[in-house]
Design an enzyme around this catalytic site. Structure first.
Site, PDB file in Angstrom:
ATOM      1  CB  SER A  19      -0.928  -0.015   1.210  1.00 22.09           C
ATOM      2  OG  SER A  19      -0.215  -0.229   2.405  1.00 22.09           O
ATOM      3  CD  GLU A  21       0.998   7.585   5.312  1.00 24.36           C
ATOM      4  OE1 GLU A  21       0.811   6.494   5.869  1.00 24.36           O
ATOM      5  OE2 GLU A  21       1.476   8.576   5.893  1.00 24.36           O
ATOM      6  CG  ASP A 113       1.842  14.094  16.295  1.00 24.17           C
ATOM      7  OD1 ASP A 113       1.976  13.323  17.267  1.00 24.17           O
ATOM      8  OD2 ASP A 113       2.336  13.889  15.177  1.00 24.17           O
ATOM      9  CG  PHE A 223       9.591  12.847  10.813  1.00 23.01           C
ATOM     10  CD1 PHE A 223       8.637  13.719  11.328  1.00 23.01           C
ATOM     11  CD2 PHE A 223       9.190  11.568  10.447  1.00 23.01           C
ATOM     12  CE1 PHE A 223       7.321  13.321  11.483  1.00 23.01           C
ATOM     13  CE2 PHE A 223       7.876  11.162  10.609  1.00 23.01           C
ATOM     14  CZ  PHE A 223       6.942  12.042  11.114  1.00 23.01           C
ATOM     15  CG  HIS A 273       1.568   1.808   4.687  1.00 20.19           C
ATOM     16  ND1 HIS A 273       0.376   1.943   3.998  1.00 20.19           N
ATOM     17  CD2 HIS A 273       1.845   3.035   5.182  1.00 20.19           C
ATOM     18  CE1 HIS A 273      -0.043   3.202   4.083  1.00 20.19           C
ATOM     19  NE2 HIS A 273       0.835   3.886   4.789  1.00 20.19           N
TER      20      HIS A 273
HETATM   21  P1  FAD Z   1      -3.060   6.517  19.901  1.00 21.11           P
HETATM   22  O1  FAD Z   1      -3.037   5.202  19.240  1.00 21.11           O
HETATM   23  O2  FAD Z   1      -4.337   6.989  20.474  1.00 21.11           O
HETATM   24  O3  FAD Z   1      -1.980   6.571  21.035  1.00 21.11           O
HETATM   25  C1  FAD Z   1      -0.602   6.425  20.732  1.00 21.11           C
HETATM   26  C2  FAD Z   1       0.120   5.967  21.953  1.00 21.11           C
HETATM   27  O4  FAD Z   1       0.093   7.006  22.935  1.00 21.11           O
HETATM   28  C3  FAD Z   1      -0.520   4.756  22.541  1.00 21.11           C
HETATM   29  O5  FAD Z   1       0.179   3.627  22.140  1.00 21.11           O
HETATM   30  C4  FAD Z   1      -0.513   4.997  24.013  1.00 21.11           C
HETATM   31  O6  FAD Z   1       0.433   4.190  24.647  1.00 21.11           O
HETATM   32  C5  FAD Z   1      -0.160   6.446  24.206  1.00 21.11           C
HETATM   33  N1  FAD Z   1      -1.315   7.079  24.834  1.00 21.11           N
HETATM   34  C6  FAD Z   1      -2.358   7.664  24.228  1.00 21.11           C
HETATM   35  N2  FAD Z   1      -3.250   8.102  25.135  1.00 21.11           N
HETATM   36  C7  FAD Z   1      -2.723   7.768  26.334  1.00 21.11           C
HETATM   37  C8  FAD Z   1      -3.150   7.947  27.657  1.00 21.11           C
HETATM   38  N3  FAD Z   1      -4.314   8.553  27.945  1.00 21.11           N
HETATM   39  N4  FAD Z   1      -2.344   7.473  28.660  1.00 21.11           N
HETATM   40  C9  FAD Z   1      -1.171   6.856  28.372  1.00 21.11           C
HETATM   41  N5  FAD Z   1      -0.722   6.675  27.132  1.00 21.11           N
HETATM   42  C10 FAD Z   1      -1.485   7.111  26.134  1.00 21.11           C
HETATM   43  N6  FAD Z   1      -0.756  12.128  12.241  1.00 21.11           N
HETATM   44  C11 FAD Z   1      -1.551  13.023  11.620  1.00 21.11           C
HETATM   45  O7  FAD Z   1      -1.752  14.125  12.129  1.00 21.11           O
HETATM   46  N7  FAD Z   1      -2.181  12.740  10.435  1.00 21.11           N
HETATM   47  C12 FAD Z   1      -2.035  11.538   9.820  1.00 21.11           C
HETATM   48  O8  FAD Z   1      -2.607  11.317   8.754  1.00 21.11           O
HETATM   49  C13 FAD Z   1      -1.194  10.564  10.437  1.00 21.11           C
HETATM   50  N8  FAD Z   1      -1.023   9.338   9.908  1.00 21.11           N
HETATM   51  C14 FAD Z   1      -0.284   8.394  10.567  1.00 21.11           C
HETATM   52  C15 FAD Z   1      -0.192   7.098  10.018  1.00 21.11           C
HETATM   53  C16 FAD Z   1       0.544   6.111  10.672  1.00 21.11           C
HETATM   54  C17 FAD Z   1       0.619   4.730  10.055  1.00 21.11           C
HETATM   55  C18 FAD Z   1       1.216   6.412  11.892  1.00 21.11           C
HETATM   56  C19 FAD Z   1       2.035   5.362  12.589  1.00 21.11           C
HETATM   57  C20 FAD Z   1       1.122   7.687  12.450  1.00 21.11           C
HETATM   58  C21 FAD Z   1       0.369   8.688  11.793  1.00 21.11           C
HETATM   59  N9  FAD Z   1       0.229   9.971  12.322  1.00 21.11           N
HETATM   60  C22 FAD Z   1      -0.567  10.889  11.679  1.00 21.11           C
HETATM   61  C23 FAD Z   1       0.949  10.344  13.565  1.00 21.11           C
HETATM   62  C24 FAD Z   1       0.068  10.153  14.807  1.00 21.11           C
HETATM   63  O9  FAD Z   1      -1.040  11.022  14.750  1.00 21.11           O
HETATM   64  C25 FAD Z   1       0.918  10.458  16.030  1.00 21.11           C
HETATM   65  O10 FAD Z   1       1.889   9.475  16.212  1.00 21.11           O
HETATM   66  C26 FAD Z   1       0.142  10.727  17.320  1.00 21.11           C
HETATM   67  O11 FAD Z   1       1.031  11.238  18.309  1.00 21.11           O
HETATM   68  C27 FAD Z   1      -0.507   9.503  17.936  1.00 21.11           C
HETATM   69  O12 FAD Z   1      -1.635   9.138  17.221  1.00 21.11           O
HETATM   70  P2  FAD Z   1      -2.162   7.617  17.397  1.00 21.11           P
HETATM   71  O13 FAD Z   1      -3.407   7.462  16.625  1.00 21.11           O
HETATM   72  O14 FAD Z   1      -1.056   6.699  17.104  1.00 21.11           O
HETATM   73  O15 FAD Z   1      -2.509   7.645  18.931  1.00 21.11           O
END
Ligand code: FAD
Length: 306
Positions: A19, A21, A113, A223, A273
Protein backbone atom coordinates in the site's frame (compact mmCIF):
# COMPACT_ATOMS: atom_id res chain seq x y z
CA UNK A 1 23.18 -12.36 0.20
CA UNK A 2 19.54 -11.45 0.02
CA UNK A 3 19.34 -11.06 -3.72
CA UNK A 4 20.59 -14.60 -4.41
CA UNK A 5 18.13 -16.16 -1.98
CA UNK A 6 15.46 -13.99 -3.50
CA UNK A 7 16.29 -14.87 -7.09
CA UNK A 8 15.55 -18.53 -6.37
CA UNK A 9 11.95 -17.62 -5.50
CA UNK A 10 10.51 -16.02 -8.66
CA UNK A 11 6.92 -16.50 -7.46
CA UNK A 12 7.48 -14.31 -4.45
CA UNK A 13 5.84 -11.17 -5.89
CA UNK A 14 2.51 -13.06 -5.99
CA UNK A 15 2.51 -13.32 -2.22
CA UNK A 16 3.43 -9.75 -1.46
CA UNK A 17 0.97 -6.89 -1.11
CA UNK A 18 1.77 -3.22 -0.86
CA UNK A 19 0.00 0.00 0.00
CA UNK A 20 1.18 3.55 -0.60
CA UNK A 21 0.72 6.63 1.56
CA UNK A 22 0.31 10.14 0.13
CA UNK A 23 -0.22 13.52 1.71
CA UNK A 24 -2.66 16.08 0.26
CA UNK A 25 -0.80 18.65 -1.86
CA UNK A 26 -0.66 22.29 -0.82
CA UNK A 27 -0.38 23.94 -4.23
CA UNK A 28 -0.68 23.28 -7.96
CA UNK A 29 2.93 22.24 -8.37
CA UNK A 30 2.70 19.72 -5.55
CA UNK A 31 -0.60 18.50 -6.94
CA UNK A 32 0.95 17.88 -10.35
CA UNK A 33 3.78 15.91 -8.72
CA UNK A 34 1.36 13.85 -6.65
CA UNK A 35 -0.63 12.89 -9.75
CA UNK A 36 2.48 11.83 -11.61
CA UNK A 37 3.29 9.67 -8.60
CA UNK A 38 -0.21 8.21 -8.37
CA UNK A 39 -0.24 7.38 -12.08
CA UNK A 40 3.19 5.75 -11.90
CA UNK A 41 2.32 3.61 -8.88
CA UNK A 42 -1.25 2.71 -9.91
CA UNK A 43 -0.21 -0.12 -12.31
CA UNK A 44 1.48 -1.88 -9.37
CA UNK A 45 -2.05 -2.58 -8.10
CA UNK A 46 -1.56 -1.73 -4.44
CA UNK A 47 -4.05 -3.15 -1.97
CA UNK A 48 -4.98 0.46 -1.13
CA UNK A 49 -3.50 3.94 -1.09
CA UNK A 50 -3.91 6.12 1.95
CA UNK A 51 -4.19 9.90 2.19
CA UNK A 52 -3.09 11.64 5.37
CA UNK A 53 -5.12 14.12 7.38
CA UNK A 54 -3.54 17.13 9.06
CA UNK A 55 -3.88 17.20 12.83
CA UNK A 56 -6.84 19.32 13.88
CA UNK A 57 -8.44 18.83 10.47
CA UNK A 58 -6.08 21.34 8.85
CA UNK A 59 -6.11 19.42 5.56
CA UNK A 60 -9.75 18.36 5.66
CA UNK A 61 -10.72 19.91 2.29
CA UNK A 62 -7.46 18.97 0.59
CA UNK A 63 -7.67 15.39 1.88
CA UNK A 64 -11.27 15.17 0.59
CA UNK A 65 -10.29 16.62 -2.80
CA UNK A 66 -7.39 14.18 -3.17
CA UNK A 67 -9.53 11.21 -2.19
CA UNK A 68 -12.31 12.37 -4.54
CA UNK A 69 -9.85 12.46 -7.46
CA UNK A 70 -8.46 9.03 -6.59
CA UNK A 71 -11.99 7.64 -6.58
CA UNK A 72 -13.05 9.27 -9.82
CA UNK A 73 -9.83 9.10 -11.87
CA UNK A 74 -8.15 5.85 -10.86
CA UNK A 75 -8.98 2.24 -10.08
CA UNK A 76 -7.25 2.60 -6.71
CA UNK A 77 -8.93 1.96 -3.37
CA UNK A 78 -8.34 5.00 -1.11
CA UNK A 79 -8.09 4.84 2.67
CA UNK A 80 -8.60 8.12 4.51
CA UNK A 81 -6.57 8.98 7.62
CA UNK A 82 -8.70 10.69 10.27
CA UNK A 83 -7.57 12.30 13.51
CA UNK A 84 -9.63 13.44 16.50
CA UNK A 85 -7.31 16.04 17.96
CA UNK A 86 -8.88 19.46 18.70
CA UNK A 87 -12.26 18.37 17.32
CA UNK A 88 -15.60 17.60 18.94
CA UNK A 89 -17.20 14.18 18.47
CA UNK A 90 -19.87 15.90 16.35
CA UNK A 91 -17.26 17.35 13.98
CA UNK A 92 -15.45 14.02 13.62
CA UNK A 93 -18.76 12.23 13.01
CA UNK A 94 -19.64 14.79 10.35
CA UNK A 95 -16.27 14.30 8.64
CA UNK A 96 -16.78 10.53 8.68
CA UNK A 97 -20.22 10.97 7.08
CA UNK A 98 -18.73 13.22 4.36
CA UNK A 99 -16.12 10.64 3.44
CA UNK A 100 -18.66 7.83 3.48
CA UNK A 101 -20.84 9.92 1.12
CA UNK A 102 -17.83 10.26 -1.19
CA UNK A 103 -17.66 6.46 -1.36
CA UNK A 104 -14.85 5.76 1.11
CA UNK A 105 -14.91 2.39 2.91
CA UNK A 106 -11.35 2.31 4.30
CA UNK A 107 -9.96 4.47 7.07
CA UNK A 108 -6.78 4.89 9.09
CA UNK A 109 -8.03 5.84 12.58
CA UNK A 110 -5.69 8.09 14.54
CA UNK A 111 -5.50 10.42 17.48
CA UNK A 112 -3.10 12.91 15.88
CA UNK A 113 -0.28 15.02 17.28
CA UNK A 114 -0.94 17.97 19.61
CA UNK A 115 -1.46 21.13 17.54
CA UNK A 116 1.19 22.94 19.63
CA UNK A 117 3.72 20.49 18.16
CA UNK A 118 5.01 16.96 18.63
CA UNK A 119 6.27 16.47 22.15
CA UNK A 120 3.97 19.06 23.74
CA UNK A 121 1.45 17.92 26.32
CA UNK A 122 -1.56 16.18 24.74
CA UNK A 123 -4.99 17.14 26.06
CA UNK A 124 -8.08 15.52 24.56
CA UNK A 125 -10.76 17.94 23.40
CA UNK A 126 -13.28 18.05 26.28
CA UNK A 127 -16.11 17.13 23.92
CA UNK A 128 -14.08 14.94 21.62
CA UNK A 129 -12.75 11.45 21.13
CA UNK A 130 -9.62 10.90 23.21
CA UNK A 131 -7.47 8.46 21.25
CA UNK A 132 -7.13 6.02 18.38
CA UNK A 133 -9.29 3.43 20.13
CA UNK A 134 -12.17 5.93 20.45
CA UNK A 135 -11.77 6.75 16.75
CA UNK A 136 -12.07 3.09 15.76
CA UNK A 137 -15.25 2.79 17.84
CA UNK A 138 -16.67 5.98 16.25
CA UNK A 139 -15.99 4.66 12.75
CA UNK A 140 -17.56 1.32 13.57
CA UNK A 141 -20.75 3.11 14.61
CA UNK A 142 -20.98 4.47 11.05
CA UNK A 143 -20.39 1.24 9.15
CA UNK A 144 -18.44 -1.97 8.78
CA UNK A 145 -15.28 -0.36 7.40
CA UNK A 146 -11.76 -1.63 6.85
CA UNK A 147 -9.92 0.22 9.63
CA UNK A 148 -6.16 0.50 9.99
CA UNK A 149 -4.51 1.91 13.11
CA UNK A 150 -1.02 2.98 14.10
CA UNK A 151 1.55 0.79 15.86
CA UNK A 152 4.92 1.77 17.26
CA UNK A 153 7.75 -0.82 17.18
CA UNK A 154 9.88 1.53 19.30
CA UNK A 155 6.77 2.57 21.33
CA UNK A 156 5.04 5.90 20.99
CA UNK A 157 7.09 8.69 22.59
CA UNK A 158 4.21 9.46 25.01
CA UNK A 159 3.88 5.84 26.19
CA UNK A 160 5.64 5.26 29.50
CA UNK A 161 6.41 1.65 28.54
CA UNK A 162 5.65 -1.06 25.97
CA UNK A 163 2.87 -2.55 28.10
CA UNK A 164 0.91 0.75 28.01
CA UNK A 165 1.60 1.15 24.33
CA UNK A 166 0.47 -2.36 23.40
CA UNK A 167 -2.55 -2.01 25.66
CA UNK A 168 -3.69 0.90 23.47
CA UNK A 169 -3.21 -1.24 20.37
CA UNK A 170 -5.28 -3.99 22.03
CA UNK A 171 -8.07 -1.50 22.72
CA UNK A 172 -8.03 -0.44 19.07
CA UNK A 173 -8.24 -4.08 17.95
CA UNK A 174 -11.03 -4.86 20.45
CA UNK A 175 -12.96 -1.92 18.97
CA UNK A 176 -12.67 -3.32 15.45
CA UNK A 177 -9.33 -2.40 13.86
CA UNK A 178 -8.48 -4.62 10.90
CA UNK A 179 -4.73 -4.03 10.63
CA UNK A 180 -1.99 -1.95 12.20
CA UNK A 181 0.54 0.02 10.17
CA UNK A 182 3.78 0.70 11.98
CA UNK A 183 5.69 3.89 12.42
CA UNK A 184 8.75 3.63 10.18
CA UNK A 185 11.81 1.86 11.55
CA UNK A 186 15.18 0.87 10.10
CA UNK A 187 16.17 -2.07 12.29
CA UNK A 188 14.18 -5.18 11.42
CA UNK A 189 15.06 -6.88 14.72
CA UNK A 190 13.11 -4.14 16.49
CA UNK A 191 10.07 -4.86 14.31
CA UNK A 192 10.35 -8.60 14.88
CA UNK A 193 10.64 -8.21 18.66
CA UNK A 194 7.65 -5.86 18.63
CA UNK A 195 5.49 -8.32 16.68
CA UNK A 196 6.43 -11.03 19.20
CA UNK A 197 5.32 -8.76 22.09
CA UNK A 198 2.08 -7.93 20.29
CA UNK A 199 1.28 -11.60 19.64
CA UNK A 200 2.05 -12.44 23.28
CA UNK A 201 -0.55 -9.80 24.21
CA UNK A 202 -3.15 -11.74 22.20
CA UNK A 203 -3.25 -9.38 19.20
CA UNK A 204 -3.49 -11.23 15.90
CA UNK A 205 -4.25 -8.59 13.24
CA UNK A 206 -1.56 -7.97 10.59
CA UNK A 207 1.18 -5.61 11.80
CA UNK A 208 2.18 -4.10 8.47
CA UNK A 209 5.66 -2.55 8.45
CA UNK A 210 5.71 1.11 7.42
CA UNK A 211 8.69 1.61 5.11
CA UNK A 212 10.19 5.05 4.70
CA UNK A 213 12.49 5.33 1.67
CA UNK A 214 15.13 7.85 2.68
CA UNK A 215 14.65 10.73 0.26
CA UNK A 216 16.56 13.08 2.54
CA UNK A 217 18.62 11.70 5.43
CA UNK A 218 18.75 15.06 7.25
CA UNK A 219 14.95 15.33 7.24
CA UNK A 220 14.56 11.72 8.32
CA UNK A 221 16.95 12.18 11.23
CA UNK A 222 15.07 15.27 12.34
CA UNK A 223 11.66 13.64 12.01
CA UNK A 224 12.79 10.39 13.65
CA UNK A 225 13.71 12.13 16.87
CA UNK A 226 10.16 13.51 17.14
CA UNK A 227 8.44 10.32 16.01
CA UNK A 228 10.26 8.13 18.51
CA UNK A 229 12.01 6.10 15.80
CA UNK A 230 15.76 5.93 15.89
CA UNK A 231 18.17 6.23 12.98
CA UNK A 232 20.94 3.66 13.49
CA UNK A 233 24.50 4.93 13.16
CA UNK A 234 25.17 2.59 10.22
CA UNK A 235 22.31 4.19 8.29
CA UNK A 236 23.51 7.73 8.86
CA UNK A 237 27.01 6.61 7.81
CA UNK A 238 25.74 5.24 4.50
CA UNK A 239 24.51 8.70 3.53
CA UNK A 240 27.51 10.56 4.91
CA UNK A 241 28.90 13.11 2.42
CA UNK A 242 25.97 12.73 -0.01
CA UNK A 243 24.17 15.93 1.04
CA UNK A 244 24.94 17.58 -2.30
CA UNK A 245 24.86 14.49 -4.46
CA UNK A 246 21.17 13.69 -5.01
CA UNK A 247 21.77 10.97 -7.60
CA UNK A 248 24.04 8.89 -5.39
CA UNK A 249 21.78 9.62 -2.41
CA UNK A 250 18.84 8.16 -4.35
CA UNK A 251 20.82 5.07 -5.37
CA UNK A 252 21.91 4.45 -1.79
CA UNK A 253 18.35 5.05 -0.53
CA UNK A 254 17.02 2.51 -2.99
CA UNK A 255 19.61 -0.06 -1.92
CA UNK A 256 18.96 0.57 1.79
CA UNK A 257 15.18 0.24 1.49
CA UNK A 258 15.43 -2.81 -0.77
CA UNK A 259 17.79 -4.46 1.69
CA UNK A 260 15.34 -3.79 4.53
CA UNK A 261 12.31 -5.01 2.62
CA UNK A 262 14.03 -8.12 1.24
CA UNK A 263 15.17 -9.03 4.73
CA UNK A 264 11.58 -8.65 5.99
CA UNK A 265 10.38 -10.87 3.14
CA UNK A 266 12.93 -13.46 4.26
CA UNK A 267 11.45 -13.17 7.76
CA UNK A 268 8.01 -14.00 6.34
CA UNK A 269 6.49 -10.54 6.00
CA UNK A 270 4.09 -10.27 3.05
CA UNK A 271 2.48 -6.81 3.41
CA UNK A 272 4.28 -3.47 3.19
CA UNK A 273 3.09 0.11 3.55
CA UNK A 274 5.28 2.72 1.85
CA UNK A 275 5.51 6.29 3.11
CA UNK A 276 6.03 7.66 -0.40
CA UNK A 277 6.35 11.37 0.48
CA UNK A 278 4.42 11.76 -2.80
CA UNK A 279 7.38 10.49 -4.78
CA UNK A 280 7.24 7.38 -6.93
CA UNK A 281 10.75 6.42 -7.90
CA UNK A 282 12.08 4.76 -4.75
CA UNK A 283 8.79 3.02 -3.93
CA UNK A 284 8.50 1.81 -7.53
CA UNK A 285 12.08 0.50 -7.61
CA UNK A 286 11.69 -1.34 -4.30
CA UNK A 287 8.41 -2.90 -5.41
CA UNK A 288 10.13 -4.04 -8.59
CA UNK A 289 12.86 -5.70 -6.53
CA UNK A 290 10.33 -7.65 -4.47
CA UNK A 291 8.73 -8.99 -7.60
CA UNK A 292 5.81 -6.61 -8.02
CA UNK A 293 5.35 -5.65 -11.64
CA UNK A 294 3.26 -3.00 -13.32
CA UNK A 295 0.17 -4.58 -14.85
CA UNK A 296 1.40 -4.38 -18.48
CA UNK A 297 4.89 -5.57 -17.65
CA UNK A 298 3.43 -8.45 -15.65
CA UNK A 299 1.93 -9.86 -18.87
CA UNK A 300 5.33 -10.18 -20.52
CA UNK A 301 6.89 -13.14 -18.69
CA UNK A 302 3.85 -15.40 -19.01
CA UNK A 303 3.40 -14.65 -22.74
CA UNK A 304 7.14 -15.16 -23.26
CA UNK A 305 6.96 -18.50 -21.45
CA UNK A 306 3.91 -19.63 -23.46
P1 FAD B 1 -3.06 6.52 19.90
O1 FAD B 1 -3.04 5.20 19.24
O2 FAD B 1 -4.34 6.99 20.47
O3 FAD B 1 -1.98 6.57 21.03
C1 FAD B 1 -0.60 6.42 20.73
C2 FAD B 1 0.12 5.97 21.95
O4 FAD B 1 0.09 7.01 22.94
C3 FAD B 1 -0.52 4.76 22.54
O5 FAD B 1 0.18 3.63 22.14
C4 FAD B 1 -0.51 5.00 24.01
O6 FAD B 1 0.43 4.19 24.65
C5 FAD B 1 -0.16 6.45 24.21
N1 FAD B 1 -1.31 7.08 24.83
C6 FAD B 1 -2.36 7.66 24.23
N2 FAD B 1 -3.25 8.10 25.13
C7 FAD B 1 -2.72 7.77 26.33
C8 FAD B 1 -3.15 7.95 27.66
N3 FAD B 1 -4.31 8.55 27.94
N4 FAD B 1 -2.34 7.47 28.66
C9 FAD B 1 -1.17 6.86 28.37
N5 FAD B 1 -0.72 6.67 27.13
C10 FAD B 1 -1.49 7.11 26.13
N6 FAD B 1 -0.76 12.13 12.24
C11 FAD B 1 -1.55 13.02 11.62
O7 FAD B 1 -1.75 14.13 12.13
N7 FAD B 1 -2.18 12.74 10.43
C12 FAD B 1 -2.03 11.54 9.82
O8 FAD B 1 -2.61 11.32 8.75
C13 FAD B 1 -1.19 10.56 10.44
N8 FAD B 1 -1.02 9.34 9.91
C14 FAD B 1 -0.28 8.39 10.57
C15 FAD B 1 -0.19 7.10 10.02
C16 FAD B 1 0.54 6.11 10.67
C17 FAD B 1 0.62 4.73 10.06
C18 FAD B 1 1.22 6.41 11.89
C19 FAD B 1 2.03 5.36 12.59
C20 FAD B 1 1.12 7.69 12.45
C21 FAD B 1 0.37 8.69 11.79
N9 FAD B 1 0.23 9.97 12.32
C22 FAD B 1 -0.57 10.89 11.68
C23 FAD B 1 0.95 10.34 13.56
C24 FAD B 1 0.07 10.15 14.81
O9 FAD B 1 -1.04 11.02 14.75
C25 FAD B 1 0.92 10.46 16.03
O10 FAD B 1 1.89 9.47 16.21
C26 FAD B 1 0.14 10.73 17.32
O11 FAD B 1 1.03 11.24 18.31
C27 FAD B 1 -0.51 9.50 17.94
O12 FAD B 1 -1.64 9.14 17.22
P2 FAD B 1 -2.16 7.62 17.40
O13 FAD B 1 -3.41 7.46 16.63
O14 FAD B 1 -1.06 6.70 17.10
O15 FAD B 1 -2.51 7.65 18.93
Amino acid sequence: MNQFRFSRRPDIGDNIHVSFEFFPPKNDEMEARLWQTVKRLEPLRPKFVSVTYGAGGSTRERTARTVGRILSETALMPAVHLTCIDATCETVDEVIRQFVDLGVTRFVALRGDPSAGVGTQYRPHPGGYANGADMVAALKRHGDFDISVSAYPEKHPESPDFATDIDMLKRKVDNGATRAITQFFFDNDIYERYVERVRRAGIYIPIVPGILPVHNIAQVANFSARAGAHVPAWLAERFEGLENDPQTHALVASAVAAEQVLDLVERGVGDFHFYTMNRADLAFAICHMIGIRAHDAAQAPSSAAA
